[in-house]
Design a protein around this motif. Structure first.
Motif, PDB file in Angstrom:
ATOM      1  N   ARG A  22       0.823  -1.202   0.000  1.00 17.60           N
ATOM      2  CA  ARG A  22       0.000   0.000   0.000  1.00 17.60           C
ATOM      3  C   ARG A  22       0.858   1.254   0.000  1.00 17.60           C
ATOM      4  N   SER A  23       0.302   2.325  -0.549  1.00 14.94           N
ATOM      5  CA  SER A  23       0.982   3.606  -0.543  1.00 14.94           C
ATOM      6  C   SER A  23       1.336   3.967   0.890  1.00 14.94           C
ATOM      7  N   ASN A  24       2.539   4.429   1.083  1.00 13.53           N
ATOM      8  CA  ASN A  24       2.990   4.901   2.389  1.00 13.53           C
ATOM      9  C   ASN A  24       3.473   3.780   3.328  1.00 13.53           C
ATOM     10  N   VAL A  25       3.444   2.520   2.880  1.00 18.10           N
ATOM     11  CA  VAL A  25       3.845   1.429   3.765  1.00 18.10           C
ATOM     12  C   VAL A  25       5.362   1.433   4.011  1.00 18.10           C
ATOM     13  N   GLY A  26       6.098   2.110   3.099  1.00 19.16           N
ATOM     14  CA  GLY A  26       7.545   2.242   3.326  1.00 19.16           C
ATOM     15  C   GLY A  26       8.426   1.514   2.314  1.00 19.16           C
ATOM     16  N   LYS A  27       7.933   1.358   1.080  1.00 21.57           N
ATOM     17  CA  LYS A  27       8.706   0.649   0.046  1.00 21.57           C
ATOM     18  C   LYS A  27       9.992   1.402  -0.307  1.00 21.57           C
ATOM     19  N   SER A  28       9.840   2.674  -0.610  1.00 21.65           N
ATOM     20  CA  SER A  28      11.009   3.452  -1.034  1.00 21.65           C
ATOM     21  C   SER A  28      12.004   3.591   0.122  1.00 21.65           C
ATOM     22  N   SER A  29      11.493   3.788   1.321  1.00 20.30           N
ATOM     23  CA  SER A  29      12.381   3.914   2.496  1.00 20.30           C
ATOM     24  C   SER A  29      13.152   2.622   2.726  1.00 20.30           C
ATOM     25  N   LEU A  30      12.491   1.495   2.514  1.00 17.39           N
ATOM     26  CA  LEU A  30      13.154   0.207   2.729  1.00 17.39           C
ATOM     27  C   LEU A  30      14.293   0.015   1.719  1.00 17.39           C
ATOM     28  N   SER A  45       5.973  11.639   3.355  1.00 16.90           N
ATOM     29  CA  SER A  45       4.971  11.284   4.363  1.00 16.90           C
ATOM     30  C   SER A  45       3.567  11.275   3.753  1.00 16.90           C
ATOM     31  N   THR A  46       3.436  11.830   2.542  1.00 19.23           N
ATOM     32  CA  THR A  46       2.141  11.815   1.846  1.00 19.23           C
ATOM     33  C   THR A  46       2.084  10.611   0.914  1.00 19.23           C
ATOM     34  N   PRO A  47       1.011   9.785   1.019  1.00 17.60           N
ATOM     35  CA  PRO A  47       0.925   8.612   0.148  1.00 17.60           C
ATOM     36  C   PRO A  47       0.856   8.989  -1.324  1.00 17.60           C
ATOM     37  N   GLY A  48       1.321   8.086  -2.175  1.00 17.31           N
ATOM     38  CA  GLY A  48       1.251   8.321  -3.617  1.00 17.31           C
ATOM     39  C   GLY A  48       2.510   8.945  -4.180  1.00 17.31           C
ATOM     40  N   LYS A  49       3.616   8.878  -3.433  1.00 14.00           N
ATOM     41  CA  LYS A  49       4.853   9.520  -3.892  1.00 14.00           C
ATOM     42  C   LYS A  49       5.425   8.825  -5.127  1.00 14.00           C
ATOM     43  N   THR A  50       5.629   7.512  -5.042  1.00 18.72           N
ATOM     44  CA  THR A  50       6.217   6.790  -6.175  1.00 18.72           C
ATOM     45  C   THR A  50       5.123   6.497  -7.201  1.00 18.72           C
ATOM     46  N   GLN A  51       5.320   6.964  -8.423  1.00 17.85           N
ATOM     47  CA  GLN A  51       4.283   6.797  -9.458  1.00 17.85           C
ATOM     48  C   GLN A  51       4.781   5.988 -10.640  1.00 17.85           C
ATOM     49  N   PRO A  68       5.004   1.855  -7.532  1.00 19.08           N
ATOM     50  CA  PRO A  68       3.990   2.704  -6.903  1.00 19.08           C
ATOM     51  C   PRO A  68       3.097   1.853  -5.998  1.00 19.08           C
ATOM     52  N   GLY A  69       2.574   2.453  -4.955  1.00 17.58           N
ATOM     53  CA  GLY A  69       1.731   1.715  -4.017  1.00 17.58           C
ATOM     54  C   GLY A  69       0.306   1.559  -4.514  1.00 17.58           C
ATOM     55  N   TYR A  70      -0.419   0.632  -3.912  1.00 14.24           N
ATOM     56  CA  TYR A  70      -1.851   0.518  -4.189  1.00 14.24           C
ATOM     57  C   TYR A  70      -2.658   1.082  -3.023  1.00 14.24           C
ATOM     58  N   SER A 135       8.671  -1.413  12.110  1.00 11.37           N
ATOM     59  CA  SER A 135       8.598  -2.136  13.385  1.00 11.37           C
ATOM     60  C   SER A 135       8.944  -1.228  14.571  1.00 11.37           C
ATOM     61  N   ASP A 136       9.690  -0.147  14.286  1.00  8.86           N
ATOM     62  CA  ASP A 136      10.058   0.780  15.371  1.00  8.86           C
ATOM     63  C   ASP A 136       8.845   1.486  15.964  1.00  8.86           C
ATOM     64  N   LYS A 137       7.731   1.458  15.247  1.00 11.02           N
ATOM     65  CA  LYS A 137       6.533   2.157  15.723  1.00 11.02           C
ATOM     66  C   LYS A 137       5.693   1.315  16.669  1.00 11.02           C
TER      67      LYS A 137
HETATM   68  P1  GTP Z   1       4.397   5.439  -1.981  1.00  9.92           P
HETATM   69  O1  GTP Z   1       5.579   5.710  -2.848  1.00  9.92           O
HETATM   70  O2  GTP Z   1       3.532   6.636  -1.791  1.00  9.92           O
HETATM   71  O3  GTP Z   1       3.629   4.242  -2.404  1.00  9.92           O
HETATM   72  O4  GTP Z   1       4.933   5.140  -0.476  1.00  9.92           O
HETATM   73  P2  GTP Z   1       6.111   4.188   0.037  1.00  9.92           P
HETATM   74  O5  GTP Z   1       5.552   2.862   0.356  1.00  9.92           O
HETATM   75  O6  GTP Z   1       7.268   4.220  -0.903  1.00  9.92           O
HETATM   76  O7  GTP Z   1       6.503   4.871   1.424  1.00  9.92           O
HETATM   77  P3  GTP Z   1       7.756   5.796   1.778  1.00  9.92           P
HETATM   78  O8  GTP Z   1       9.015   4.991   1.779  1.00  9.92           O
HETATM   79  O9  GTP Z   1       7.724   7.020   0.929  1.00  9.92           O
HETATM   80  O10 GTP Z   1       7.456   6.131   3.306  1.00  9.92           O
HETATM   81  C1  GTP Z   1       6.231   6.701   3.720  1.00  9.92           C
HETATM   82  C2  GTP Z   1       6.424   7.380   5.067  1.00  9.92           C
HETATM   83  O11 GTP Z   1       6.692   6.408   6.064  1.00  9.92           O
HETATM   84  C3  GTP Z   1       7.601   8.356   5.119  1.00  9.92           C
HETATM   85  O12 GTP Z   1       7.227   9.460   5.922  1.00  9.92           O
HETATM   86  C4  GTP Z   1       8.705   7.563   5.769  1.00  9.92           C
HETATM   87  O13 GTP Z   1       9.638   8.351   6.475  1.00  9.92           O
HETATM   88  C5  GTP Z   1       7.915   6.688   6.745  1.00  9.92           C
HETATM   89  N1  GTP Z   1       8.613   5.417   7.001  1.00  9.92           N
HETATM   90  C6  GTP Z   1       8.991   4.511   6.090  1.00  9.92           C
HETATM   91  N2  GTP Z   1       9.587   3.461   6.680  1.00  9.92           N
HETATM   92  C7  GTP Z   1       9.599   3.711   8.006  1.00  9.92           C
HETATM   93  C8  GTP Z   1      10.065   3.002   9.156  1.00  9.92           C
HETATM   94  O14 GTP Z   1      10.629   1.895   9.083  1.00  9.92           O
HETATM   95  N3  GTP Z   1       9.866   3.588  10.371  1.00  9.92           N
HETATM   96  C9  GTP Z   1       9.237   4.784  10.513  1.00  9.92           C
HETATM   97  N4  GTP Z   1       9.068   5.262  11.741  1.00  9.92           N
HETATM   98  N5  GTP Z   1       8.783   5.491   9.457  1.00  9.92           N
HETATM   99  C10 GTP Z   1       8.957   4.957   8.216  1.00  9.92           C
END
Ligand code: GTP
Ligand code: MG
Length: 187
Positions: A22-30, A45-51, A68-70, A135-137
């Motif tokens: 899902r959008s915002n789940v943290g794909k790009s951050s991972l 922090s806003t969903p829908g970043k990766t398109q 991109p997320g669903y 998981s830190d949350k």
């Molecule tokens: P889309 O590209 O919109 O589909 O989102 P995404 O799944 O790529 O999520 P993205 O990596 O952009 O992260 C979304 C938000 O979650 C950002 O504000 C990140 O900083 C936060 N985030 C991602 N991973 C973690 C994590 O492991 N811990 C915490 N605390 N925040 C995270």
């Protein structure tokens, strides 16, 4: 390489590992955490970043793919449809896609949108793993009970469950496990 046409992905002779969820789940951050580059994949922090479909070439040997997320509520209907056909084509046609990591937010109860996507992947015979992000949350005990709930839900349909990982992009948790798994598949 970034593009919206799966057919224009880079040449498909190398193993490839995609990240979806899902959008915002943290794909790009991972992905950034795995490669230890804070700003390689764009996050927000806003969903829908990766398109777009984003290929990152790692060590001149394999690809990580940010998708991109669903389930992005604000996306228009036509946007949903183009997401569906772009991602479906990519997942079904990409012969070098070794596995896909489906990211899940353990703070939520098992969601039908994720379960539907998991079912779709299984029906297509596409290999995947599950990754619980952020998981830190959560407190450890809450995290374990959430994962147990997911396992119980999946066991209603499947006897054997896919590999599962727990990660935190913030705390760099799960990096060795995920990279170790990728290395194992590469071999
Ligand atoms: P889309 O590209 O919109 O589909 O989102 P995404 O799944 O790529 O999520 P993205 O990596 O952009 O992260 C979304 C938000 O979650 C950002 O504000 C990140 O900083 C936060 N985030 C991602 N991973 C973690 C994590 O492991 N811990 C915490 N605390 N925040 C995270
Ligand atoms: Mg993203």
């Amino acid at each position: 390489m970034s593009n919206t046409d799966p057919g224009r992905s880079p040449e498909s002779k190398k193993h490839e590992f995609a990240f979806i969820g899902r959008s915002n789940v943290g794909k790009s951050s991972l992905i950034n955490m795995l490669v230890q580059r804070k700003h390689l994949a764009k996050t927000s922090s806003t969903p829908g970043k990766t398109q777009t479909i984003n290929h990152y070439y790692i060590n001149n040997t394999w690809y990580l793919v940010d998708l991109p997320g669903y389930g992005y509520a604000k996306a228009s209907k036509s946007n949903h449809e183009s997401w569906g056909s772009m991602i479906e084509t990519y997942l079904k046609k990409r012969g070098n896609l070794t596995t896909t990591f489906i990211l899940l937010d353990p703070r939520l109860e098992p969601q039908s949108i994720d379960l539907d996507f998991i079912r779709w992947m299984a029906n297509q015979n596409l290999p995947f793993s599950l990754v619980f992000t952020k998981s830190d949350k959560m407190k450890k005990s809450e995290l374990l009970s959430s994962i147990k709930k997911w396992e119980d839900t999946l066991h209603k349909t499947w006897e054997v469950l896919p590999p599962m990982f727990v990660t935190s992009a913030d705390k760099h948790e799960g990096r060795e496990q995920l990279l170790g798994y990728i290395q194992k598949l590469l071999k």
